[in-house]
Design a protein around this motif. Structure first.
Motif, PDB file in Angstrom:
ATOM      1  N   PRO A  41      -7.135  41.046 -13.869  1.00 44.70           N
ATOM      2  CA  PRO A  41      -8.442  41.726 -13.820  1.00 44.70           C
ATOM      3  C   PRO A  41      -9.342  41.344 -14.995  1.00 44.70           C
ATOM      4  O   PRO A  41     -10.558  41.248 -14.827  1.00 44.70           O
ATOM      5  CB  PRO A  41      -8.058  43.210 -13.887  1.00 44.70           C
ATOM      6  N   PHE A  42      -8.746  41.063 -16.152  1.00 41.46           N
ATOM      7  CA  PHE A  42      -9.558  40.641 -17.302  1.00 41.46           C
ATOM      8  C   PHE A  42     -10.179  39.275 -17.044  1.00 41.46           C
ATOM      9  O   PHE A  42     -11.325  39.012 -17.429  1.00 41.46           O
ATOM     10  CB  PHE A  42      -8.703  40.596 -18.575  1.00 41.46           C
ATOM     11  N   MET A  43      -9.430  38.396 -16.384  1.00 42.54           N
ATOM     12  CA  MET A  43      -9.922  37.047 -16.105  1.00 42.54           C
ATOM     13  C   MET A  43     -11.090  37.106 -15.112  1.00 42.54           C
ATOM     14  O   MET A  43     -12.143  36.497 -15.352  1.00 42.54           O
ATOM     15  CB  MET A  43      -8.791  36.187 -15.532  1.00 42.54           C
ATOM     16  N   THR A  44     -10.909  37.807 -14.035  1.00 43.86           N
ATOM     17  CA  THR A  44     -11.980  37.847 -13.029  1.00 43.86           C
ATOM     18  C   THR A  44     -13.197  38.587 -13.594  1.00 43.86           C
ATOM     19  O   THR A  44     -14.336  38.196 -13.338  1.00 43.86           O
ATOM     20  CB  THR A  44     -11.480  38.474 -11.716  1.00 43.86           C
ATOM     21  N   ALA A  45     -12.944  39.623 -14.410  1.00 45.65           N
ATOM     22  CA  ALA A  45     -14.077  40.327 -15.031  1.00 45.65           C
ATOM     23  C   ALA A  45     -14.810  39.404 -16.002  1.00 45.65           C
ATOM     24  O   ALA A  45     -16.046  39.435 -16.096  1.00 45.65           O
ATOM     25  CB  ALA A  45     -13.584  41.582 -15.758  1.00 45.65           C
ATOM     26  N   THR A  46     -14.061  38.561 -16.701  1.00 44.81           N
ATOM     27  CA  THR A  46     -14.694  37.619 -17.639  1.00 44.81           C
ATOM     28  C   THR A  46     -15.508  36.575 -16.891  1.00 44.81           C
ATOM     29  O   THR A  46     -16.600  36.180 -17.325  1.00 44.81           O
ATOM     30  CB  THR A  46     -13.623  36.944 -18.522  1.00 44.81           C
ATOM     31  N   MET A  47     -15.000  36.140 -15.741  1.00 43.17           N
ATOM     32  CA  MET A  47     -15.776  35.196 -14.926  1.00 43.17           C
ATOM     33  C   MET A  47     -17.087  35.859 -14.480  1.00 43.17           C
ATOM     34  O   MET A  47     -18.164  35.265 -14.589  1.00 43.17           O
ATOM     35  CB  MET A  47     -14.953  34.734 -13.716  1.00 43.17           C
ATOM     36  N   THR A  48     -16.989  37.085 -13.985  1.00 40.00           N
ATOM     37  CA  THR A  48     -18.176  37.800 -13.500  1.00 40.00           C
ATOM     38  C   THR A  48     -19.176  38.036 -14.633  1.00 40.00           C
ATOM     39  O   THR A  48     -20.388  37.850 -14.462  1.00 40.00           O
ATOM     40  CB  THR A  48     -17.741  39.137 -12.875  1.00 40.00           C
ATOM     41  N   TRP A 256     -15.324  31.850  -7.066  1.00 44.71           N
ATOM     42  CA  TRP A 256     -16.074  32.688  -8.014  1.00 44.71           C
ATOM     43  C   TRP A 256     -16.604  33.962  -7.353  1.00 44.71           C
ATOM     44  O   TRP A 256     -16.999  34.896  -8.053  1.00 44.71           O
ATOM     45  CB  TRP A 256     -17.235  31.905  -8.619  1.00 44.71           C
ATOM     46  N   GLY A 257     -16.643  33.987  -6.039  1.00 49.67           N
ATOM     47  CA  GLY A 257     -17.207  35.131  -5.329  1.00 49.67           C
ATOM     48  C   GLY A 257     -16.164  36.191  -5.030  1.00 49.67           C
ATOM     49  O   GLY A 257     -15.007  36.082  -5.448  1.00 49.67           O
ATOM     50  N   PRO A 258     -16.556  37.230  -4.279  1.00 54.24           N
ATOM     51  CA  PRO A 258     -15.650  38.361  -4.030  1.00 54.24           C
ATOM     52  C   PRO A 258     -14.374  37.989  -3.279  1.00 54.24           C
ATOM     53  O   PRO A 258     -13.367  38.676  -3.425  1.00 54.24           O
ATOM     54  CB  PRO A 258     -16.518  39.334  -3.211  1.00 54.24           C
ATOM     55  N   ARG A 259     -14.385  36.891  -2.510  1.00 56.15           N
ATOM     56  CA  ARG A 259     -13.155  36.517  -1.806  1.00 56.15           C
ATOM     57  C   ARG A 259     -12.084  36.001  -2.771  1.00 56.15           C
ATOM     58  O   ARG A 259     -10.906  36.066  -2.472  1.00 56.15           O
ATOM     59  CB  ARG A 259     -13.434  35.422  -0.754  1.00 56.15           C
ATOM     60  N   ARG A 260     -12.512  35.447  -3.909  1.00 57.75           N
ATOM     61  CA  ARG A 260     -11.584  34.911  -4.928  1.00 57.75           C
ATOM     62  C   ARG A 260     -10.548  33.988  -4.290  1.00 57.75           C
ATOM     63  O   ARG A 260      -9.367  34.024  -4.636  1.00 57.75           O
ATOM     64  CB  ARG A 260     -10.865  36.050  -5.672  1.00 57.75           C
ATOM     65  N   LEU A 261     -11.006  33.174  -3.360  1.00 61.09           N
ATOM     66  CA  LEU A 261     -10.109  32.268  -2.638  1.00 61.09           C
ATOM     67  C   LEU A 261      -9.674  31.149  -3.577  1.00 61.09           C
ATOM     68  O   LEU A 261     -10.501  30.461  -4.165  1.00 61.09           O
ATOM     69  CB  LEU A 261     -10.864  31.717  -1.427  1.00 61.09           C
ATOM     70  N   ASN A 262      -8.385  30.959  -3.693  1.00 63.17           N
ATOM     71  CA  ASN A 262      -7.843  29.982  -4.639  1.00 63.17           C
ATOM     72  C   ASN A 262      -8.407  28.579  -4.416  1.00 63.17           C
ATOM     73  O   ASN A 262      -8.385  28.055  -3.312  1.00 63.17           O
ATOM     74  CB  ASN A 262      -6.316  29.960  -4.539  1.00 63.17           C
ATOM     75  N   HIS A 263      -8.917  27.982  -5.490  1.00 58.92           N
ATOM     76  CA  HIS A 263      -9.348  26.576  -5.451  1.00 58.92           C
ATOM     77  C   HIS A 263      -8.657  25.935  -6.653  1.00 58.92           C
ATOM     78  O   HIS A 263      -7.427  25.892  -6.660  1.00 58.92           O
ATOM     79  CB  HIS A 263     -10.885  26.491  -5.496  1.00 58.92           C
ATOM     80  N   HIS A 264      -9.394  25.473  -7.639  1.00 57.23           N
ATOM     81  CA  HIS A 264      -8.764  25.024  -8.876  1.00 57.23           C
ATOM     82  C   HIS A 264      -8.295  26.250  -9.675  1.00 57.23           C
ATOM     83  O   HIS A 264      -8.598  27.381  -9.322  1.00 57.23           O
ATOM     84  CB  HIS A 264      -9.763  24.203  -9.680  1.00 57.23           C
ATOM     85  N   THR A 265      -7.567  25.993 -10.754  1.00 62.64           N
ATOM     86  CA  THR A 265      -7.206  27.059 -11.694  1.00 62.64           C
ATOM     87  C   THR A 265      -8.236  27.032 -12.805  1.00 62.64           C
ATOM     88  O   THR A 265      -8.298  26.085 -13.584  1.00 62.64           O
ATOM     89  CB  THR A 265      -5.804  26.820 -12.280  1.00 62.64           C
ATOM     90  N   GLU A 266      -9.084  28.047 -12.839  1.00 66.82           N
ATOM     91  CA  GLU A 266     -10.182  28.052 -13.799  1.00 66.82           C
ATOM     92  C   GLU A 266      -9.683  27.737 -15.219  1.00 66.82           C
ATOM     93  O   GLU A 266      -8.674  28.281 -15.674  1.00 66.82           O
ATOM     94  CB  GLU A 266     -10.897  29.402 -13.766  1.00 66.82           C
ATOM     95  N   ALA A 267     -10.405  26.863 -15.894  1.00 63.91           N
ATOM     96  CA  ALA A 267     -10.043  26.440 -17.259  1.00 63.91           C
ATOM     97  C   ALA A 267     -10.375  27.570 -18.224  1.00 63.91           C
ATOM     98  O   ALA A 267     -11.504  27.676 -18.715  1.00 63.91           O
ATOM     99  CB  ALA A 267     -10.795  25.158 -17.618  1.00 63.91           C
ATOM    100  N   THR A 268      -9.382  28.399 -18.522  1.00 63.48           N
ATOM    101  CA  THR A 268      -9.598  29.653 -19.242  1.00 63.48           C
ATOM    102  C   THR A 268     -10.263  29.440 -20.598  1.00 63.48           C
ATOM    103  O   THR A 268     -11.214  30.142 -20.956  1.00 63.48           O
ATOM    104  CB  THR A 268      -8.241  30.358 -19.433  1.00 63.48           C
TER     105      THR A 268
END
Lengths: 415, 415
Positions: A41-48, A256-268
């Motif tokens: 949740p911290f990762m997706t919140a940081t992306m948003t 990046w959107g609400p579906r959060r469908l796996n693509h690459h692994t975001e470069a944290t």
């Protein structure tokens, strides 16, 4: 390698070239932060959160505002490959090396590429771009905003309306200019824009901020293709799909959107860095950062002129954050650059193609748009130029720059 | 956003999923190092040094050993787009989600893609791959080494010779396996291999190590195209050029090679991180790191079995660094994962497609291939499973893992 090298330990450098430049210390600190999981949740919140920060940087309400995991040209390629189908017409106004890059990438996408050119050191009058749009009737107009190869800043504020009137999408590469020069994604009618961190945003290369208008997203979505490994019943499979998986913006938007469908692994770590670049900029204030780039750019310009050097190109259309200086006759440009680096730890740049060996490019951007960086560079340049036999006014560079600072309002000078 | 967020401050996490996992502390430190210029002698020396480090990681003499600036799938796309022309035959043996990804990327390259499949949880007998190569006569065989979606590790040691005998290039995606499992680029006759940092190498996503044999480089070079903006007289311009600028390995090789021809701006911070990932591995010793992954992977395997859980797939062909555990009947897998994360700060993963919600994937890789990480995860998992009504043997997980550590040699146990 019989023995292993030690931990990384870079030499002290003041990077005053056309970029990459020294990163903001807080950006480097952010990039040492611990990792979290891809769907934490911290990762997706940081992306948003990062998306929202970049909406403010780009001055846009575009939902589709995110990062491409790669250098600035990864952003360019993602935009062009996703927006342009084989055979579609693309118009590229070229006023430097990076216009050639847009043309080259559009050719890789098998577009029908049309170009117009002005000599290096100039920008296009809007009439020339309007005439080309009317003649070519492009699907996409792809134009660099600031081309570091020449230091020129193309005015974009009137082009969006012309594109809209002629049914063209309007894309700009703002890698060299974003953050240090005015930029108005929505007000200028841009459909797509990309950048990098390593110029005025004051971070390292390796993450490419991008923003797309709803109109651009519609074009991208019409070409959607879902990966077989994670495809579900009912997902569309467009036939004229994007010829890249990595740069398929439809897939990247789903990640990046609400579906959060796996693509690459975001470069944290790059995400942390990109977030901090935007945060630093917005904390100081977007307009204040542009004003700071203008102040220190003006000081550097006055300084090199104060040394008796000639400035290349149409100064009225120069970016705030870089100046091209003609190398005096009889001086070997690369020898001066090497001595500045070796003896003073200061880097300045040369240029490409027709300007290679003819000009130096001196940047004042991001963290290094600072008075001490400007004055130190001018003092060192004076010393080295004299050693190389150039006739320079003693103290003329620092004095002229100080004149600019003296004339500035206290608020501006404090930057 | 009316107020700005603070500096990045991630929660404490023990990442025991299929990756990304917690980075080595020294990798995080390396990524906070100051930047240098793109052509600074320190930068080019660091690039060269990193190439030599990765030759040791890959176990190769390949000159063409470098990094792609992007996540692991950027490496995959660079390899496939650069090696495969439109209409050429590509054979993809699929034994999990990432085999589908190779197929998908080869389709984007407009290859004629042939696949063979085994059920998820199995690997291919070499005879099945040989038969397919004889039948399809592919230009390229593209096979994942370790597919985290199923945890399986495909034996590759005999395939190179078959490819060579049939004139096929041999490529593997070693993202999930490199560093924690045996890998022999040259001895296995591989022509191309790519990986990422975020698994056994113990770094963040965002840089993709790649190595190409001389044979592969020849194919890539035959498709060279030099950017117009920096093209010089006499440079070849191949007609069937690579359909990407960013992933054009011929250009990337010229940037990493002695010509240092400008392409992208190398992502300095990711370079520092990638360098440190390899350095940490070689400092401990390549074989020692693989042995450590095997030890802690065995301990985790024994531990989950000691809890009374069933392991998915052909354990004899499992990667050392990840185990797939069947979710017990009546237990909601995602609820257990959420509680592990919220109450213990421990992340484990689920899987994709047919295995989504059926298995958890528990990793022991890179920095987290450690005894305390294994035992802490098993103790927390036991507690959470019991709260969710599963019947688990009290202390059974930790005890079984301790049994593996007790039986290990002191040198191994010290890892």
């Amino acid at each position: 390698m019989t023995h292993l090298p030690g931990p990384i330990d870079p030499p002290a450098r003041l990077l005053m070239g056309p970029g990459p430049i020294s990163a903001y210390p807080s950006v480097l600190r952010a990039m040492g932060a611990p990792l979290v999981g891809q769907y934490d949740p911290f990762m997706t919140a940081t992306m948003t959160e990062t998306q929202e920060l970049y909406r403010q940087v780009w001055r846009t309400r575009n939902d589709a505002t995110l990062l491409i995991d790669g250098t600035s040209r990864a952003g360019i390629e993602a935009a062009i490959l996703s927006l342009v189908r084989r055979g579609q017409r693309v118009l590229v106004p070229i006023f430097g090396r990076f216009g050639h890059l847009l043309k080259e990438i559009a050719e890789r996408a098998l577009a029908e590429v049309h170009t117009i050119e002005v000599p290096w050191g100039e920008v296009f009058p809007v009439s020339m771009i309007r005439e080309a749009i009317e003649r070519v009737k492009p699907h996409l107009v792809a134009c660099v905003q600031g081309d570091t190869s020449t230091t020129m800043l193309q005015p974009l504020d009137e082009i969006g309306e012309i594109c809209r009137a002629h049914g063209a999408l309007f894309y700009t590469d703002a890698t060299a200019s974003l953050g240090g020069n005015p930029f108005e994604m929505d007000a200028w009618g841009l459909d797509a824009a990309t950048a990098g961190l390593q110029k005025c945003l004051g971070g390292p290369s390796g993450s490419a901020p991008i923003s797309l208008s709803d109109r651009a997203v519609e074009v991208v979505r019409s070409r959607a293709r879902v990966e077989a490994g994670i495809r579900e019943e009912g997902d569309a499979e467009a036939i004229d799909f994007i010829r890249s998986n990595y740069f398929d913006l439809a897939m990247i938007l789903d990640y990046w959107g609400p579906r959060r469908l796996n693509h690459h692994t975001e470069a944290t770590t790059m995400l942390y860095g990109a977030r901090e670049c935007a945060r630093v900029l917005l904390l100081e204030g977007r307009d204040e950062v542009i004003a700071r780039h203008r102040l220190h750019g003006d000081a550097m310009l006055a300084g090199v002129e104060g040394l008796g050097l000639r400035v290349f190109g149409d100064v009225a259309h120069k970016m705030t954050n870089v100046v091209a200086v003609e190398i005096p006759d009889g001086v070997v440009g690369d020898a001066v650059r090497a001595e500045l680096l070796d003896d003073f730890g200061i880097e300045i740049g040369t240029s490409f193609g027709p300007l290679h060996g003819r000009v130096w490019r001196i940047g004042t951007m991001g963290y290094n748009a600072r008075k001490d960086a400007v004055l130190t560079t001018l003092a060192a340049l004076e010393t080295v130029l004299r050693r190389h036999g150039a006739s320079v006014a003693a103290g003329g560079g620092v004095e002229a720059a100080q004149g600019v600072y003296g004339a500035a309002t206290p608020a501006g000078a404090a930057g």
